[in-house]
Structure formats: structure tokens, C-alpha cells
Design an enzyme around this catalytic site. Sequence first.
Site, mmCIF file in Angstrom:
data_model
loop_
_atom_site.group_PDB
_atom_site.id
_atom_site.type_symbol
_atom_site.label_atom_id
_atom_site.label_comp_id
_atom_site.label_asym_id
_atom_site.label_seq_id
_atom_site.Cartn_x
_atom_site.Cartn_y
_atom_site.Cartn_z
ATOM 1 N N TYR A 100 -12.696 17.340 57.717
ATOM 2 C CA TYR A 100 -12.866 18.003 59.013
ATOM 3 C C TYR A 100 -14.220 17.688 59.644
ATOM 4 O O TYR A 100 -14.316 17.496 60.862
ATOM 5 C CB TYR A 100 -12.718 19.521 58.859
ATOM 6 C CG TYR A 100 -12.851 20.231 60.175
ATOM 7 C CD1 TYR A 100 -11.772 20.328 61.050
ATOM 8 C CD2 TYR A 100 -14.074 20.767 60.573
ATOM 9 C CE1 TYR A 100 -11.905 20.943 62.282
ATOM 10 C CE2 TYR A 100 -14.217 21.389 61.798
ATOM 11 C CZ TYR A 100 -13.127 21.472 62.650
ATOM 12 O OH TYR A 100 -13.270 22.076 63.872
ATOM 13 N N ARG A 161 -22.816 27.978 69.411
ATOM 14 C CA ARG A 161 -21.874 26.880 69.644
ATOM 15 C C ARG A 161 -22.028 26.391 71.077
ATOM 16 O O ARG A 161 -21.948 27.177 72.031
ATOM 17 C CB ARG A 161 -20.439 27.335 69.404
ATOM 18 C CG ARG A 161 -19.377 26.299 69.793
ATOM 19 C CD ARG A 161 -17.983 26.761 69.379
ATOM 20 N NE ARG A 161 -16.917 25.924 69.923
ATOM 21 C CZ ARG A 161 -16.533 24.753 69.439
ATOM 22 N NH1 ARG A 161 -17.166 24.256 68.379
ATOM 23 N NH2 ARG A 161 -15.544 24.069 69.982
ATOM 24 N N SER A 184 -16.439 24.945 64.941
ATOM 25 C CA SER A 184 -17.745 24.600 64.388
ATOM 26 C C SER A 184 -18.842 25.344 65.138
ATOM 27 O O SER A 184 -18.807 25.466 66.364
ATOM 28 C CB SER A 184 -17.985 23.092 64.495
ATOM 29 O OG SER A 184 -17.031 22.373 63.742
ATOM 30 N N SER A 215 -20.722 19.516 54.052
ATOM 31 C CA SER A 215 -20.456 18.778 55.284
ATOM 32 C C SER A 215 -20.888 17.320 55.184
ATOM 33 O O SER A 215 -21.832 16.975 54.468
ATOM 34 C CB SER A 215 -21.190 19.449 56.449
ATOM 35 O OG SER A 215 -21.087 18.680 57.630
ATOM 36 N N GLU A 222 -23.926 23.794 59.555
ATOM 37 C CA GLU A 222 -22.687 24.297 60.159
ATOM 38 C C GLU A 222 -22.137 25.534 59.463
ATOM 39 O O GLU A 222 -22.165 25.659 58.241
ATOM 40 C CB GLU A 222 -21.627 23.194 60.145
ATOM 41 C CG GLU A 222 -20.323 23.583 60.824
ATOM 42 C CD GLU A 222 -19.378 22.406 61.004
ATOM 43 O OE1 GLU A 222 -18.214 22.652 61.357
ATOM 44 O OE2 GLU A 222 -19.805 21.249 60.792
#
Length: 309
Positions: A100, A161, A184, A215, A222
Site C-alpha cells: 500500500y 493530511r 494516509s 512503510s 505515516e
Amino acid sequence: MILEDLLMVLSCLSLHALWKVRAVPILPLSLVPDTFDDAYVGCSEEMEEKAGLLLKEEMARHALLRESWEAAQEAWAHRRHKLTLPPGFKAQHGVAIMVYTNSSNTLYWELNQAVRTGGGSRELYMRHFPFKALHFYLTRALQLLRGSGGCSRGPGEVVFRGVGSLHFEPKRLGDSVRLGQFTSSSVDERVARRFGNATFFNLRTCFGAPIQALSVFPEEREVLIPPHEVFLVTGFSQDGAQSIVTLWSYDQTCSHFNCAYLGGEKRRGCVSSRAVGQPEAPSTEALALQSGKTLLLDPRKLQLSRAGP
């Protein structure tokens, strides 16, 4: 001639202004009822048994999924020994997070597109949702990393974000909303602003999981928020072309689906799952938004409207 030239200039300016307005669409924040929002409550062990074969079938049909998963498997093999992971966390969960977060390809976008539109019915999900195994592994990874109890175990995460291509706006303060996709965010406001300023979110999440250590881009710090977390809209303002939205988790999730792959049909309402220690059911009272002004609600003094119809 001067008048004609002036009219031509004004016409071009008007077209340019219109293009700018249309270039950044306005999308309302809501409970997004057509999201595929399965949290696999009570069936995670059975799904673990079936997801391996399901993943192989889906990789055979989707080249980018296969390539991304195989690359992430190799990266995970090098990363795994450096990590302390919660009980029950398997290699597939870590690989799913690496798949992802690898924004060098479009798979994360394709997954979220499927999540946002794939929840019209169980039949739609079974026939046309191409990432059933990835959705399960990613959802389960966040549950294991975050642990049970939501914000009853701690204060949650304050995150940010930035979105560069869309204006998101709530209908009114006091609404309950979901983000409706894997979302995210970052604990670092400066990092979040690098991703855009058409809409900037300030959030408190109770079910988002810190995934920095897993990640592909750990420097982004994140926190990944699941599609089914419910938020209270506590603030909205507009600063020129920028929308600023403040969302405060109600320490609750809600889902229309549960164990859909194993036969669970879509439920009419969004069924809530409360974390331990959550406040009682909220009032439906809300304040209307006023254009061009900053409106704020104290989430400790305002209760949330019912999450389901």
C-alpha cells in the site's frame, strides 16, 4: 478595437477562472454508504485460512498486484528482523502495508478506488472487487498494530493530511463522517502539506495505526486510517482556495458489511462498533456551516449524531 480587445481579455480571464474552479472538484464529506467497509469482526481466523489461496487467484488476474506483492515480499524479508510486532501479526500483514505504501505505482490508488465504490452490494463485491485478500490483510494489519480499545487505551493520534486535487467540505458541523478509504496521514504537519493544500485535514484518530516502521517511506511518519472509522466534524474554514477540515474521532467504527467473503450480506444500516469506555449515544443537534467563516465545536461538549440510518 480597444473595446473588442478588452472584451476578449475579460472573456479569457473568465474562462481561466472557470477552469480553475472546475479543476478542483468539491466533494461532500459523509458516511459514504457505498464504501466496502468490512472489518471482519468474528471471522478473522477463518479469513486468514482462505486469504492465501484467494490472494494467489487475484494475483493471477492482476499483474500489478502480483508484481507489487512479490517486490514487497522481498523488501519485507529484509525489514522483518528489525521489527517488534504484536502477537498474531504475520508476514502477509506486513507485506500488505508495504504494497500500500509503495506510491511508485498506482496500486494504492486502484485499491482505494475499489474500496470507495465496491460496497453497493455483496454481489458487486464478490464479482467485481479485485483486491479481496489485500483488503483483508491491510485491515487486519491495522487492527493488530493499533490494538483493541481505540482511544480508551490512550489519547489516540493527532495527525494531518493534505490533498492537492480535491476540495472536501462537510455539510454541517456536528455531522458524523467516514473517510471511506484507507487514508494516509502523518504526525508531521510539514510532511502532510507536501501532498497538497486544496483540502487540509487536522484529525484525531482512535483506530489509525502508526506504520512508519513498516512503510516503504518511513520518513513520512505515516498513520494509516481504516475506511470504517467514524469522525465528528468539529471545524471547517476556507482560506482562499484552501479548505481546512477538523475531524475528531468518536472512538467508534461502523460497517455495512461484516465477513462478506464468507457470506455476510450488506446491512441496511451502518452497524457501530464501540470501543470500551466510549461515551453514551449522542445528540443530533448540529450547527449549520456559514460560508467564508471559521466554525469550531468543542468535541468534549458536542455529542455525535447516530452513525447509521
